[in-house]
Structures are given as C-alpha cells and as structure tokens.
Scaffold this motif. Structure first.
Motif, PDB file in Angstrom:
ATOM      1  N   LEU A 147     -12.808 -22.171 -19.930  1.00  0.00           N
ATOM      2  CA  LEU A 147     -13.927 -22.447 -20.824  1.00  0.00           C
ATOM      3  C   LEU A 147     -13.758 -23.759 -21.581  1.00  0.00           C
ATOM      4  CD1 LEU A 147     -14.595 -18.873 -22.257  1.00  0.00           C
ATOM      5  CD2 LEU A 147     -15.855 -20.077 -20.476  1.00  0.00           C
ATOM      6  N   ARG A 222     -17.828 -20.826 -15.332  1.00  0.00           N
ATOM      7  CA  ARG A 222     -18.240 -20.944 -16.734  1.00  0.00           C
ATOM      8  C   ARG A 222     -19.365 -19.960 -17.060  1.00  0.00           C
ATOM      9  NH1 ARG A 222     -16.273 -25.147 -19.524  1.00  0.00           N
ATOM     10  NH2 ARG A 222     -15.281 -26.888 -18.418  1.00  0.00           N
ATOM     11  N   GLU A 223     -20.316 -19.838 -16.152  1.00  0.00           N
ATOM     12  CA  GLU A 223     -21.460 -18.963 -16.404  1.00  0.00           C
ATOM     13  C   GLU A 223     -21.032 -17.495 -16.508  1.00  0.00           C
ATOM     14  OE1 GLU A 223     -24.241 -19.640 -13.308  1.00  0.00           O
ATOM     15  OE2 GLU A 223     -25.062 -21.487 -14.187  1.00  0.00           O
ATOM     16  N   GLY A 226     -18.932 -16.831 -19.653  1.00  0.00           N
ATOM     17  CA  GLY A 226     -19.761 -16.897 -20.850  1.00  0.00           C
ATOM     18  C   GLY A 226     -20.642 -15.675 -21.008  1.00  0.00           C
ATOM     19  N   GLU A 227     -21.257 -15.236 -19.920  1.00  0.00           N
ATOM     20  CA  GLU A 227     -22.115 -14.055 -19.986  1.00  0.00           C
ATOM     21  C   GLU A 227     -21.303 -12.798 -20.292  1.00  0.00           C
ATOM     22  OE1 GLU A 227     -24.419 -13.770 -16.407  1.00  0.00           O
ATOM     23  OE2 GLU A 227     -25.160 -15.840 -16.583  1.00  0.00           O
ATOM     24  N   GLU A 230     -20.447 -12.707 -24.024  1.00  0.00           N
ATOM     25  CA  GLU A 230     -21.617 -12.321 -24.827  1.00  0.00           C
ATOM     26  C   GLU A 230     -21.909 -10.832 -24.700  1.00  0.00           C
ATOM     27  OE1 GLU A 230     -23.208 -14.157 -27.088  1.00  0.00           O
ATOM     28  OE2 GLU A 230     -21.580 -15.566 -26.628  1.00  0.00           O
TER      29      GLU A 230
END
Length: 290
Positions: A147, A222-223, A226-227, A230
């Motif tokens: 990240l 990264r996606e 990140g998801e 969250e």
C-alpha cells in the motif's frame, strides 16, 4: 492467519486507545506466548506512552517514548479487545472471547484497557530498540509495502525479472512484497486476469520493463487490499475487529473459496477452479486468467 487487511484493520481500531494515554501497567497472565516475553517486559512498558502505532507487513509496531518499539504479531488466532471503565465511553467493547485465553492486559491511564486474547498462542510481543528495528531478523529482507508508494510496476518488475517460479508463489514470497497472503493474492490475480501458474518473469520484457499484465497486477493488488481494509478484513475463522465485530470482505470474494462457482468476470463462461500450490489452495478461472 490474519493477512495484511486484517492486521491493518486491527491497527486502526487500536490506534486511538494506544496513543491517547500513557500505559499505566501491563498485566501478564502467563510467561510466554509463542516466545517468552522479553526480560522486564511489563516494567519497561509501565508509565510509557505509545507515540504512534504503525504496521510493517503483518506486524503491529508501537513507537514507545524513550526509544523502544513494541512489536506485536497476531499469530493464527490472536485478537485484541478494547474495554473502558465508562460503559458510555467511545472505547467500550463487548466481551467476545473466553477469559481463559486472555494473556496480556494493557491498562491505560483514564481507565481504558486493551486485552490480548490468543487461544492457540502463536502470536507474540517483543520490545526492541527502535534504532535496531530495520536490522531485526523479523524485518530484514522484507519486500515493499503493497500500500506504500514503493510498490510500482517498475519495482515489481525488478523483483520478478528472470524468475521461473509460478506467479502466485513469487507474490507470496515476503521478500517480493511484504504482507501479501493467500486470499488476496488469489483475488488480485483474478482481477488482473493473470494465471497463478504462469512464470513470474514472463511479466517482464527483455529490457526489464513491466508488461501490461504487471501494470494491471499492481493496480489490482492496491484495489483489493484497499477494499478489504474498508470492509474490516475477512472473517473466515478467528479474525474479529477490535469492537468484536466480523469483517465482511469475504462476501466480496470473486474466486477465493468459490470452487465450481461461475466466474464473475463479465462475459466469461468459465468457473472457479481450485488447485494446490505449495500446500495452499489456489482459486482461479482457467478461462480468463492467462
């Protein structure tokens, strides 16, 4: 074992408590976890303040005033629970695990306390001088943070160039990227439409430059991380957030643990397959992951 999103979720939950007030005292209910506690562990933390709580790969690192670093690892089943003397306080959390597995309690000034619970006792806590952190055996040789700004198609190309190992195995190598685990490698490879079986070096051209697939892979890593963060991580067995609630990214898995399900890639008529690689389950679509 909790992967990077789960550890980052825990870090975010603990940070407000750890950095708000000094540690008043540390209660050790046994002499060891995976390893014995360092000599004078409780006494060295008493009266000290955590200046910042960070993460390196799957390790939590508390920056302690006076120059020490508190290293914490969750192992297979470790979790932290936050309680407060005031039931209306923002740090009040319901009790969700057996007290017999509560091994460490950090009491903070003002009444808040953080309890480390670990049924299998594969986690650990260490205290080392901060100036020695980078050279510590746990961190020497670790790859870039997925990240952080250091992870780029170019840096990953330099790591993968010439490697004949399967792509998934190369990504799970902590010397390549720090903190990536089985779940999120499977998910990222599916998003990038890359087979876990292809040679890792095949994503780098003859001049050492990243091919399009490697660019897509960095974006997918990264996606998906990140998801997952969250969503509070993925709760498959032991992971809980610091408020006792479950993470829910497992409901967004595209391929992991979805054997025989239709591939979710639009227009793909394949289905999710499961194979074993280095003793771990790999989930992927043979039709759209090349």
């Amino acid at each position: 074992m909790p992967e990077l999103p789960e550890v980052e979720t825990v870090r975010r939950g603990l940070e407000p408590v750890f950095t708000r007030s000094p540690i008043e005292r540390v209660e050790l209910r046994r002499a060891d976890l995976r390893f014995p506690f360092p000599p004078g562990f409780a006494a060295r933390l008493a009266g000290r303040r955590v200046l910042a709580l960070g993460r390196r790969a799957k390790y939590l690192i508390g920056e302690i005033d006076g120059g020490d670093a508190l290293i914490m690892h969750l192992g297979m089943s470790g979790s932290f629970r936050i309680d407060a003397a005031d039931p209306e306080g923002v740090f009040h959390r319901a009790r969700d695990t057996k007290a017999a597995h509560d091994h460490v309690v950090l009491h903070f000034s003002g009444g808040a306390r953080v309890t480390y619970n670990d049924p299998r006792r594969f986690g650990f806590m260490l205290l080392v001088p901060r100036v020695e952190l980078a050279a510590h055996p746990l961190f020497v040789g670790l790859g870039v943070e997925p990240l952080g700004p250091e992870l780029t198609p170019e840096t990953l190309a330099a790591e993968l160039a010439g490697r004949k190992a399967p792509l998934k195995a190369a990504l799970l190598d902590q010397r390549t990227i720090a903190g990536l685990g089985n779940i999120y490698v499977c998910e990222a490879l599916h998003r990038a439409h890359l087979s876990p079986l292809r040679a890792a070096g095949g994503l780098v051209d003859a001049k050492g430059r990243p091919k399009r697939g490697l660019v897509d892979l960095v974006r997918a890593i990264r996606e998906v991380l990140g998801e997952a963060i969250e969503a509070g991580g993925s709760s498959l067995r032991d992971h809980r957030q610091t408020d006792g609630s479950l993470g829910y990214f497992q409901h967004s898995f595209r391929v992991y643990d979805r054997e025989d399900a239709p591939c979710p890639t639009p227009g793909c008529r394949g289905q999710v397959s499961r194979i074993a690689q280095s003793g771990r389950s790999t989930f992927f679509c043979r039709d759209c992951q090349k």
